[in-house]
Design a protein around this motif. Structure first.
Motif, mmCIF file in Angstrom:
data_model
loop_
_atom_site.group_PDB
_atom_site.id
_atom_site.type_symbol
_atom_site.label_atom_id
_atom_site.label_comp_id
_atom_site.label_asym_id
_atom_site.label_seq_id
_atom_site.Cartn_x
_atom_site.Cartn_y
_atom_site.Cartn_z
ATOM 1 N N GLU A 179 -22.988 0.427 9.355
ATOM 2 C CA GLU A 179 -22.337 -0.790 8.868
ATOM 3 C C GLU A 179 -22.039 -0.718 7.377
ATOM 4 N N TYR A 180 -22.928 -0.090 6.601
ATOM 5 C CA TYR A 180 -22.811 -0.141 5.141
ATOM 6 C C TYR A 180 -22.528 1.198 4.474
ATOM 7 N N SER A 181 -22.400 2.271 5.250
ATOM 8 C CA SER A 181 -22.219 3.586 4.638
ATOM 9 C C SER A 181 -20.930 3.691 3.832
ATOM 10 N N LYS A 182 -19.861 3.107 4.334
ATOM 11 C CA LYS A 182 -18.593 3.174 3.605
ATOM 12 C C LYS A 182 -18.721 2.515 2.230
ATOM 13 N N ARG A 183 -19.343 1.339 2.205
ATOM 14 C CA ARG A 183 -19.515 0.637 0.933
ATOM 15 C C ARG A 183 -20.370 1.452 -0.027
ATOM 16 N N LEU A 184 -21.505 1.955 0.447
ATOM 17 C CA LEU A 184 -22.409 2.697 -0.429
ATOM 18 C C LEU A 184 -21.769 3.974 -0.942
ATOM 19 N N TYR A 185 -20.974 4.616 -0.099
ATOM 20 C CA TYR A 185 -20.296 5.836 -0.534
ATOM 21 C C TYR A 185 -19.300 5.535 -1.653
ATOM 22 N N ARG A 186 -18.525 4.493 -1.497
ATOM 23 C CA ARG A 186 -17.542 4.136 -2.533
ATOM 24 C C ARG A 186 -18.234 3.792 -3.842
ATOM 25 N N ILE A 187 -19.313 3.031 -3.752
ATOM 26 C CA ILE A 187 -20.052 2.669 -4.955
ATOM 27 C C ILE A 187 -20.608 3.921 -5.621
ATOM 28 N N GLY A 188 -21.180 4.805 -4.807
ATOM 29 C CA GLY A 188 -21.733 6.032 -5.357
ATOM 30 C C GLY A 188 -20.693 6.893 -6.041
ATOM 31 N N MET A 189 -19.523 7.012 -5.430
ATOM 32 C CA MET A 189 -18.452 7.809 -6.027
ATOM 33 C C MET A 189 -17.973 7.199 -7.337
ATOM 34 N N SER A 190 -18.021 5.892 -7.446
ATOM 35 C CA SER A 190 -17.566 5.238 -8.674
ATOM 36 C C SER A 190 -18.533 5.464 -9.831
ATOM 37 N N ARG A 236 -15.597 -0.565 -13.600
ATOM 38 C CA ARG A 236 -15.368 0.190 -12.365
ATOM 39 C C ARG A 236 -16.211 -0.361 -11.212
ATOM 40 N N LEU A 237 -17.484 -0.634 -11.476
ATOM 41 C CA LEU A 237 -18.360 -1.151 -10.433
ATOM 42 C C LEU A 237 -17.929 -2.538 -9.975
ATOM 43 N N VAL A 238 -17.616 -3.393 -10.916
ATOM 44 C CA VAL A 238 -17.164 -4.740 -10.559
ATOM 45 C C VAL A 238 -15.878 -4.664 -9.742
ATOM 46 N N PHE A 239 -14.971 -3.805 -10.163
ATOM 47 C CA PHE A 239 -13.698 -3.678 -9.456
ATOM 48 C C PHE A 239 -13.896 -3.197 -8.029
ATOM 49 N N VAL A 240 -14.739 -2.173 -7.850
ATOM 50 C CA VAL A 240 -14.980 -1.633 -6.511
ATOM 51 C C VAL A 240 -15.646 -2.671 -5.614
ATOM 52 N N LEU A 241 -16.649 -3.365 -6.136
ATOM 53 C CA LEU A 241 -17.356 -4.352 -5.322
ATOM 54 C C LEU A 241 -16.466 -5.538 -4.950
ATOM 55 N N ARG A 242 -15.658 -6.002 -5.892
ATOM 56 C CA ARG A 242 -14.836 -7.187 -5.636
ATOM 57 C C ARG A 242 -13.560 -6.855 -4.861
ATOM 58 N N GLU A 243 -12.821 -5.836 -5.306
ATOM 59 C CA GLU A 243 -11.506 -5.577 -4.738
ATOM 60 C C GLU A 243 -11.528 -4.629 -3.541
ATOM 61 N N VAL A 244 -12.470 -3.697 -3.526
ATOM 62 C CA VAL A 244 -12.532 -2.748 -2.418
ATOM 63 C C VAL A 244 -13.462 -3.258 -1.323
ATOM 64 N N GLU A 245 -14.656 -3.702 -1.718
ATOM 65 C CA GLU A 245 -15.638 -4.159 -0.735
ATOM 66 C C GLU A 245 -15.540 -5.645 -0.433
#
Length: 203
Positions: free
Chosen positions: A35-46, A143-152
């Motif tokens: 359920e959460y792997s995609k989100r964690l991967y994106r955050i990690g890459m950022s 970068r983190l705020v952008f990924v969490l808000r706009e991507v996730e």
């Protein structure tokens, strides 16, 4: 019938799944990982830019979450709790990398080579390297705020909780991030940034 598939079809809530896992049905933790792997991967890459490091930190995150799942007090969403663990793990890894300056430099310069799997080559053809470059060049907080808000698509409150910053800081950082990115990149971000493939879960 496979127990895991059966539970998915019954649409158990996260709270119910957590109770089942804590009570001994350990295999159901796989559902939360998927359920959460995609989100964690994106955050990690950022944060880390290297998928090898990110996968290691995802493993650390899931291990810590599993070990402390019975301590989860449900004061925040499970996704927020996992996100916070992942961010902390990545920041610790980043500090470890900084102890070796030459290794740190090599790690970033080789990030593109690390990502040149057949899957990621296909993604690069669709997006162009400019997309990930633009996100990677953002200062870490933006970068983190952008990924969490706009991507996730986390809410302002969830983003603030995950990053331990106030709502006003989340809003200000998001505005700043957007001004630093070209508008045409934003339109494609949620569908294409840092693709996560199910094969990573299997591994």
């Amino acid at each position: 019938m496979d127990t895991f598939k059966g539970l998915r079809s019954q649409q158990f809530s996260e709270i119910e799944l957590i109770s089942l896992i804590v009570s001994g049905q350990k295999r159901l933790f796989e559902y939360l990982m998927q359920e959460y792997s995609k989100r964690l991967y994106r955050i990690g890459m950022s944060i880390l830019h290297r998928d090898v490091d990110v996968e290691d930190m995802m493993q650390n995150t899931y291990l810590k979450a599993y070990e402390h799942l019975n301590e989860f007090e449900q004061k925040s969403l499970l996704g927020t709790w996992l996100t916070r663990i992942m961010i902390n793990e990545c920041l610790l890894q980043k500090k470890r990398n900084r102890r070796f300056n030459s290794e740190c430099t090599e790690s970033y310069s080789n990030s593109r080579a690390d990502m040149q799997t057949p899957e990621n080559i296909l993604v690069s053809k669709e997006l162009g390297l400019q997309l990930e470059d633009a996100i990677s060049r953002l200062p870490e907080q933006y970068r983190l705020v952008f990924v969490l808000r706009e991507v996730e698509n986390l809410s302002v409150k969830e983003t603030g909780e995950a990053l331990s910053i106030g709502v006003s800081n989340v809003k200000a950082s998001l505005r700043r991030a957007k001004t630093m990115l070209r508008k045409d990149l934003i339109e494609y971000l949620s569908d294409h940034l840092f693709k996560f493939y199910r094969s990573r879960c299997d591994k």
